[in-house]
Design a protein around this motif. Structure first.
Motif, PDB file in Angstrom:
ATOM      1  N   ARG A 115     -33.484   8.743 -29.174  1.00 49.76           N
ATOM      2  CA  ARG A 115     -32.709   9.677 -27.909  1.00 49.76           C
ATOM      3  C   ARG A 115     -31.654  10.394 -28.565  1.00 49.76           C
ATOM      4  NH1 ARG A 115     -35.670   8.384 -23.607  1.00 49.76           N
ATOM      5  NH2 ARG A 115     -36.655   6.390 -23.718  1.00 49.76           N
ATOM      6  N   GLY A 116     -31.564  10.789 -29.798  1.00 54.05           N
ATOM      7  CA  GLY A 116     -30.468  11.352 -30.339  1.00 54.05           C
ATOM      8  C   GLY A 116     -30.817  13.186 -30.373  1.00 54.05           C
ATOM      9  N   GLN A 117     -29.914  13.966 -30.889  1.00 57.92           N
ATOM     10  CA  GLN A 117     -30.013  15.332 -31.007  1.00 57.92           C
ATOM     11  C   GLN A 117     -31.286  15.856 -31.633  1.00 57.92           C
ATOM     12  OE1 GLN A 117     -27.047  17.361 -33.460  1.00 57.92           O
ATOM     13  NE2 GLN A 117     -27.260  19.138 -32.427  1.00 57.92           N
ATOM     14  N   VAL A 118     -31.699  14.898 -32.675  1.00 61.54           N
ATOM     15  CA  VAL A 118     -32.938  15.275 -33.562  1.00 61.54           C
ATOM     16  C   VAL A 118     -33.954  14.427 -33.136  1.00 61.54           C
ATOM     17  CG1 VAL A 118     -34.093  15.431 -35.801  1.00 61.54           C
ATOM     18  CG2 VAL A 118     -31.350  15.800 -35.626  1.00 61.54           C
ATOM     19  N   GLY A 119     -34.009  13.163 -32.845  1.00 59.47           N
ATOM     20  CA  GLY A 119     -34.939  12.273 -31.964  1.00 59.47           C
ATOM     21  C   GLY A 119     -35.674  12.668 -30.917  1.00 59.47           C
ATOM     22  N   VAL A 120     -34.908  13.536 -29.977  1.00 60.90           N
ATOM     23  CA  VAL A 120     -35.631  13.721 -28.903  1.00 60.90           C
ATOM     24  C   VAL A 120     -36.563  14.725 -29.031  1.00 60.90           C
ATOM     25  CG1 VAL A 120     -35.221  15.013 -26.484  1.00 60.90           C
ATOM     26  CG2 VAL A 120     -33.812  13.015 -26.975  1.00 60.90           C
ATOM     27  N   PRO A 121     -36.133  16.070 -29.582  1.00 59.76           N
ATOM     28  CA  PRO A 121     -37.299  17.026 -29.668  1.00 59.76           C
ATOM     29  C   PRO A 121     -38.250  16.854 -30.812  1.00 59.76           C
ATOM     30  CG  PRO A 121     -35.097  17.751 -30.742  1.00 59.76           C
ATOM     31  CD  PRO A 121     -34.736  16.440 -29.912  1.00 59.76           C
ATOM     32  N   LEU A 122     -37.938  15.985 -31.694  1.00 59.96           N
ATOM     33  CA  LEU A 122     -39.027  15.258 -32.826  1.00 59.96           C
ATOM     34  C   LEU A 122     -39.844  14.466 -31.940  1.00 59.96           C
ATOM     35  CD1 LEU A 122     -40.141  15.142 -35.706  1.00 59.96           C
ATOM     36  CD2 LEU A 122     -38.510  12.987 -35.772  1.00 59.96           C
ATOM     37  N   ALA A 123     -39.717  13.673 -31.090  1.00 62.87           N
ATOM     38  CA  ALA A 123     -40.451  12.720 -30.412  1.00 62.87           C
ATOM     39  C   ALA A 123     -41.343  13.700 -29.325  1.00 62.87           C
ATOM     40  CB  ALA A 123     -39.725  11.732 -29.497  1.00 62.87           C
ATOM     41  N   ASP A 124     -40.849  14.509 -28.624  1.00 63.08           N
ATOM     42  CA  ASP A 124     -41.511  15.491 -28.020  1.00 63.08           C
ATOM     43  C   ASP A 124     -42.751  16.230 -28.801  1.00 63.08           C
ATOM     44  OD1 ASP A 124     -40.201  14.722 -25.721  1.00 63.08           O
ATOM     45  OD2 ASP A 124     -38.828  16.544 -25.616  1.00 63.08           O
ATOM     46  N   PHE A 149     -42.860   5.718 -35.304  1.00 63.64           N
ATOM     47  CA  PHE A 149     -41.519   5.135 -34.861  1.00 63.64           C
ATOM     48  C   PHE A 149     -40.435   5.991 -35.002  1.00 63.64           C
ATOM     49  CE2 PHE A 149     -37.768   2.581 -35.330  1.00 63.64           C
ATOM     50  CZ  PHE A 149     -37.486   1.858 -34.252  1.00 63.64           C
ATOM     51  N   VAL A 150     -39.708   6.456 -34.135  1.00 62.83           N
ATOM     52  CA  VAL A 150     -38.638   7.536 -34.410  1.00 62.83           C
ATOM     53  C   VAL A 150     -37.210   6.683 -34.234  1.00 62.83           C
ATOM     54  CG1 VAL A 150     -37.390   9.432 -33.602  1.00 62.83           C
ATOM     55  CG2 VAL A 150     -39.923   9.476 -33.788  1.00 62.83           C
ATOM     56  N   ALA A 151     -36.680   6.246 -35.350  1.00 62.49           N
ATOM     57  CA  ALA A 151     -35.378   5.565 -35.322  1.00 62.49           C
ATOM     58  C   ALA A 151     -34.230   6.572 -34.976  1.00 62.49           C
ATOM     59  CB  ALA A 151     -34.959   4.953 -36.410  1.00 62.49           C
ATOM     60  N   GLY A 152     -33.477   6.273 -33.613  1.00 60.47           N
ATOM     61  CA  GLY A 152     -32.877   7.408 -33.339  1.00 60.47           C
ATOM     62  C   GLY A 152     -33.377   8.371 -32.348  1.00 60.47           C
ATOM     63  N   VAL A 165     -43.072   5.739 -30.811  1.00 60.37           N
ATOM     64  CA  VAL A 165     -42.244   4.659 -30.238  1.00 60.37           C
ATOM     65  C   VAL A 165     -40.970   5.147 -30.746  1.00 60.37           C
ATOM     66  CG1 VAL A 165     -41.948   2.077 -30.742  1.00 60.37           C
ATOM     67  CG2 VAL A 165     -43.985   3.007 -30.926  1.00 60.37           C
ATOM     68  N   VAL A 166     -40.114   5.139 -29.412  1.00 61.33           N
ATOM     69  CA  VAL A 166     -38.913   5.383 -29.575  1.00 61.33           C
ATOM     70  C   VAL A 166     -37.753   4.445 -29.912  1.00 61.33           C
ATOM     71  CG1 VAL A 166     -36.797   6.530 -28.155  1.00 61.33           C
ATOM     72  CG2 VAL A 166     -39.219   7.467 -27.983  1.00 61.33           C
ATOM     73  N   GLY A 167     -37.279   4.362 -30.831  1.00 63.31           N
ATOM     74  CA  GLY A 167     -36.190   3.140 -31.262  1.00 63.31           C
ATOM     75  C   GLY A 167     -34.703   3.669 -30.886  1.00 63.31           C
ATOM     76  N   SER A 168     -34.232   3.036 -29.787  1.00 62.84           N
ATOM     77  CA  SER A 168     -32.960   3.045 -29.680  1.00 62.84           C
ATOM     78  C   SER A 168     -32.583   2.061 -28.696  1.00 62.84           C
ATOM     79  CB  SER A 168     -32.701   4.425 -28.543  1.00 62.84           C
ATOM     80  OG  SER A 168     -33.321   4.163 -27.324  1.00 62.84           O
ATOM     81  N   ARG A 169     -31.286   1.877 -28.682  1.00 63.82           N
ATOM     82  CA  ARG A 169     -30.910   0.711 -27.608  1.00 63.82           C
ATOM     83  C   ARG A 169     -31.449   0.598 -26.168  1.00 63.82           C
ATOM     84  NH1 ARG A 169     -24.500   0.339 -29.657  1.00 63.82           N
ATOM     85  NH2 ARG A 169     -24.826  -0.289 -31.852  1.00 63.82           N
ATOM     86  N   ALA A 170     -31.320   1.871 -25.644  1.00 67.36           N
ATOM     87  CA  ALA A 170     -31.964   2.207 -24.175  1.00 67.36           C
ATOM     88  C   ALA A 170     -33.543   1.840 -24.287  1.00 67.36           C
ATOM     89  CB  ALA A 170     -31.664   3.581 -24.057  1.00 67.36           C
TER      90      ALA A 170
END
Length: 236
Positions: A9-18, A4-7, A28-33
């Motif tokens: 959809r952010g500057q760090v979270g997007v490349p980390l999830a990828d 689970f990546v909290a944040g 699992v992306v953790g964001s309001r979206a």
């Protein structure tokens, strides 16, 4: 591994999830979206079902100490409580090198509060502290602009490319909890005023050297590693 990546959809979270997905992990992306609000806890319990590792790269625009502390401590404590219920085995937090030596900076004070919450929690953890991102240097210039001029002291910074931070977070998340802090910095420490002159070579703003320290630092070397640390492999 389900991470689970909290944040996410952010500057760090997007490349980390990828990166984690490219390594074969389920992210699992953790964001309001995505229907998960760590601030309120809405959707958090369901999102953590089956998750083995949580990586917290949440961010805020708050710079006042009280508001930043409330955000980082509050979200961290809420995450840790939900992780305990879900049986999460590893909490990874992204923080900032020297944040505890720059408590006059409200944002950094908030990051330290988040670290304290992780250390005081019951979930096995690893903390990654990075120096300022190379990509963040222009924003620093904006922060320090007064009446059209950039006012910067000789405070040392050792910027690291975001990609190196993401690599270390991925390695940490897929490894065993260390229960300690790992510092990551770029290859070279540079005075902030000099760094900004280079970054703003094509910018009409003048960079003026001022006395004292910038960014809430307690000393010239407060925001660079003072001991053992990792050095990024890329140059910004």
């Amino acid at each position: 591994m389900r991470i689970f990546v909290a944040g996410g959809r952010g500057q760090v979270g997007v490349p980390l999830a990828d990166l984690l997905r490219s390594q074969g992990h389920e992210v699992v992306v953790g964001s309001r979206a995505d229907g998960v609000d760590v601030l309120t806890g809405a959707g958090l319990g369901a999102a953590l079902a089956g998750v083995e590792v949580v990586v917290d790269v949440l961010n805020t625009t708050e710079t006042e100490a009280g508001a930043a502390t409330a955000f980082f401590r509050g979200t961290t404590e809420r995450l840790l409580a939900a992780e305990q219920s879900a049986g999460v085995r590893h909490h990874v937090l992204l923080s900032i090198v020297g944040a505890d030596r720059a408590l006059a900076n409200g944002y950094y004070a908030g990051k330290v509060a988040g670290e304290d919450a992780v250390r005081g929690g019951d979930v096995p953890f690893s903390i990654v502290r990075a120096t300022q991102f190379v990509e963040f240097v222009p924003t620093l210039a904006d922060w320090l602009t007064v009446d059209g001029a950039v006012l910067a002291a000789r405070t040392l910074l050792q910027p690291v490319p975001l990609a190196d931070v993401v690599d270390l977070l991925a390695r940490t998340a897929t490894g065993r909890p260390s229960g300690t802090t790992t510092d990551l910095a770029g290859p070279q420490a540079v005075p902030l005023d000099e760094l900004l002159r280079r970054a703003l070579a094509d910018d009409p703003r003048e960079v003026r050297t001022v006395q004292g320290q910038s960014l809430g630092a307690e000393s010239t070397d407060a925001l660079v590693p003072l001991g053992e640390h990792l050095t990024g492999s890329r140059r910004g």
